[in-house]
Write an enzyme that holds these catalytic residues in place. Structure first.
Site, PDB file in Angstrom:
ATOM      1  N   PHE A  37       0.830  -1.206   0.000  1.00 41.68           N
ATOM      2  CA  PHE A  37       0.000   0.000   0.000  1.00 41.68           C
ATOM      3  C   PHE A  37       0.861   1.251   0.000  1.00 41.68           C
ATOM      4  O   PHE A  37       2.092   1.184   0.102  1.00 41.68           O
ATOM      5  CB  PHE A  37      -0.978  -0.013   1.186  1.00 41.68           C
ATOM      6  CG  PHE A  37      -0.350   0.113   2.545  1.00 41.68           C
ATOM      7  CD1 PHE A  37       0.191  -0.978   3.204  1.00 41.68           C
ATOM      8  CD2 PHE A  37      -0.309   1.352   3.184  1.00 41.68           C
ATOM      9  CE1 PHE A  37       0.758  -0.843   4.464  1.00 41.68           C
ATOM     10  CE2 PHE A  37       0.244   1.495   4.447  1.00 41.68           C
ATOM     11  CZ  PHE A  37       0.792   0.392   5.087  1.00 41.68           C
ATOM     12  N   ALA A 155       9.778  -2.909   0.859  1.00 46.73           N
ATOM     13  CA  ALA A 155       8.388  -3.056   0.416  1.00 46.73           C
ATOM     14  C   ALA A 155       7.498  -2.444   1.480  1.00 46.73           C
ATOM     15  O   ALA A 155       7.646  -2.739   2.666  1.00 46.73           O
ATOM     16  CB  ALA A 155       8.051  -4.529   0.228  1.00 46.73           C
ATOM     17  N   LYS A 156       6.581  -1.596   1.065  1.00 54.96           N
ATOM     18  CA  LYS A 156       5.607  -1.069   2.019  1.00 54.96           C
ATOM     19  C   LYS A 156       4.439  -2.049   2.007  1.00 54.96           C
ATOM     20  O   LYS A 156       3.455  -1.883   1.269  1.00 54.96           O
ATOM     21  CB  LYS A 156       5.183   0.346   1.611  1.00 54.96           C
ATOM     22  CG  LYS A 156       4.364   1.061   2.674  1.00 54.96           C
ATOM     23  CD  LYS A 156       4.224   2.543   2.340  1.00 54.96           C
ATOM     24  CE  LYS A 156       3.186   3.230   3.205  1.00 54.96           C
ATOM     25  NZ  LYS A 156       3.526   3.321   4.619  1.00 54.96           N
ATOM     26  N   ALA A 157       4.615  -3.115   2.758  1.00 53.21           N
ATOM     27  CA  ALA A 157       3.667  -4.228   2.761  1.00 53.21           C
ATOM     28  C   ALA A 157       2.864  -4.223   4.052  1.00 53.21           C
ATOM     29  O   ALA A 157       3.403  -3.923   5.127  1.00 53.21           O
ATOM     30  CB  ALA A 157       4.416  -5.549   2.618  1.00 53.21           C
ATOM     31  N   TYR A 161       3.535  -4.133   8.990  1.00 56.52           N
ATOM     32  CA  TYR A 161       2.940  -3.279  10.023  1.00 56.52           C
ATOM     33  C   TYR A 161       2.466  -4.069  11.238  1.00 56.52           C
ATOM     34  O   TYR A 161       1.983  -3.489  12.203  1.00 56.52           O
ATOM     35  CB  TYR A 161       1.853  -2.386   9.393  1.00 56.52           C
ATOM     36  CG  TYR A 161       2.543  -1.339   8.534  1.00 56.52           C
ATOM     37  CD1 TYR A 161       2.868  -0.095   9.046  1.00 56.52           C
ATOM     38  CD2 TYR A 161       2.978  -1.653   7.253  1.00 56.52           C
ATOM     39  CE1 TYR A 161       3.576   0.827   8.302  1.00 56.52           C
ATOM     40  CE2 TYR A 161       3.689  -0.739   6.490  1.00 56.52           C
ATOM     41  CZ  TYR A 161       3.985   0.501   7.029  1.00 56.52           C
ATOM     42  OH  TYR A 161       4.711   1.412   6.288  1.00 56.52           O
TER      43      TYR A 161
END
Ligand SMILES: Cc1ncc(COP(=O)(O)O)c(C=O)c1O
Length: 313
Positions: A37, A155-157, A161
């Site tokens: 995202f 990676a903004k996965a 989070y």
């Protein structure tokens, strides 16, 4: 703060009503965290509204998807147009924009390759992210950041989070605004959702990508602004105690923007106030995004938004 709803969400090329943007409980992402995202801000300027570094955010979304072998059937330009469409259709600025791609309803089992890729883009009003008007009181987390070759931090996965949630929950439960994680070798990494900068002796330090940080777009912007202001910038591994003896420290991020740190582990950073280098960067950043100074880097993509109010809460 409760999420403020808007009217439309972009889904795989079409605008659909906010309430219809739903997925099945057996979607792959729900079980295995298979999403990537972005978080992007749209600011208002005296003559309109503009999305900050939209192209760079969409390029990072495609990079995140590539790392996870998730084919997105859109180019950077198509995704940027989609953002403009949804922001203009919802008529809300300033706002926060959340594009997300994930593995939907298909097969069970860890392998995602046979589950369809869904892309959604939502936007909504969102104010200050790291609490503390006089600067943030933060702690060093007992949780480490993602170790290299475990979860890729470039990676903004969504799954990354889970680590961020542990850091943020621990901080808030213990009365801090945010936590800073060390990397697996004990060097400073980043906040649960922010990059970290430290000022010592007039030099601006930040942790390099090798210390398990996200390649922040605000980070890159601040580094560029600092160099233009004649501030020496050094990217190097930093020990934890660098924060305790720092003259200044601050977070950067789309949500956090430029947020100065008042204390770390209850030790004041400098005298606790926003120091001169942080102030200069804070001022320069907000002058550009708020349209008080020329957008000399072409960081803002114009959107035609006439209303500046949320629809409902
Ligand atoms: C873990 C993490 N680090 C750093 C950042 C800052 O990145 P950016 O400035 O691109 O928002 C974010 C926010 O996206 C984040 O979630």
């Amino acid at each position: 703060m409760a999420l403020q709803t808007t009217t439309n969400i972009w889904h795989n090329g079409n605008l659909i009503p906010w309430d219809k943007a739903q997925i099945h409980v057996m979607s792959h992402v729900v079980h295995y965290g298979s999403s990537v995202f972005e978080g992007i801000r749209c600011y208002t300027q005296p003559n309109g509204s503009g999305v900050f570094r939209l192209q760079e955010h969409m390029a990072r979304l495609l990079d995140s998807a590539k790392i996870y072998r998730m084919p997105l059937p859109y180019t950077v330009d198509q995704l940027c147009s989609a953002v403009v469409d949804v922001v203009e259709a919802n008529g809300i600025a300033p706002c926060y924009i959340r594009p997300i791609a994930f593995r939907g309803y298909g097969e069970m089992g860890v392998n995602p390759l046979n589950s369809p890729v869904e892309v959604y883009i939502a936007n909504f009003p969102w104010g200050k992210y790291v609490p503390g008007n006089q600067g943030a009181d933060v702690c060093i987390s007992s949780w480490s950041r993602l170790a290299p070759n475990t979860m890729p931090s470039l990676a903004k996965a969504g799954a990354n989070y889970m680590n961020s949630q542990l850091i943020r929950m621990e901080a808030e439960v213990n009365g801090y605004s945010e936590g800073i994680a060390l990397d697996v070798n004990g060097y400073l990494s980043e906040g649960s959702g922010e990059n970290l900068f430290v000022v010592k002796g007039g030099i601006l330090y930040t942790t390099p990508l090798a210390n398990s940080v996200l390649s922040g777009i605000t980070r890159a912007s601040v580094i560029m602004l600092a160099k233009q202001l004649g501030i020496e910038v050094v990217e190097q591994a930093l020990p934890r105690e660098m924060l305790y003896i720092a003259d200044e420290a601050f977070f950067t991020g789309t949500a956090a923007e430029v947020t100065h740190l008042r204390s770390v582990d209850r030790i004041l950073v400098g005298d606790g106030t926003m120091g001169p280098i942080t102030s200069a960067l804070h001022e320069e950043f907000f002058a550009i995004v708020n349209g008080l100074k020329a957008d000399r880097h072409n960081w803002l993509t114009p959107v035609n938004v006439k209303v500046a109010e949320p629809v409902g809460v």
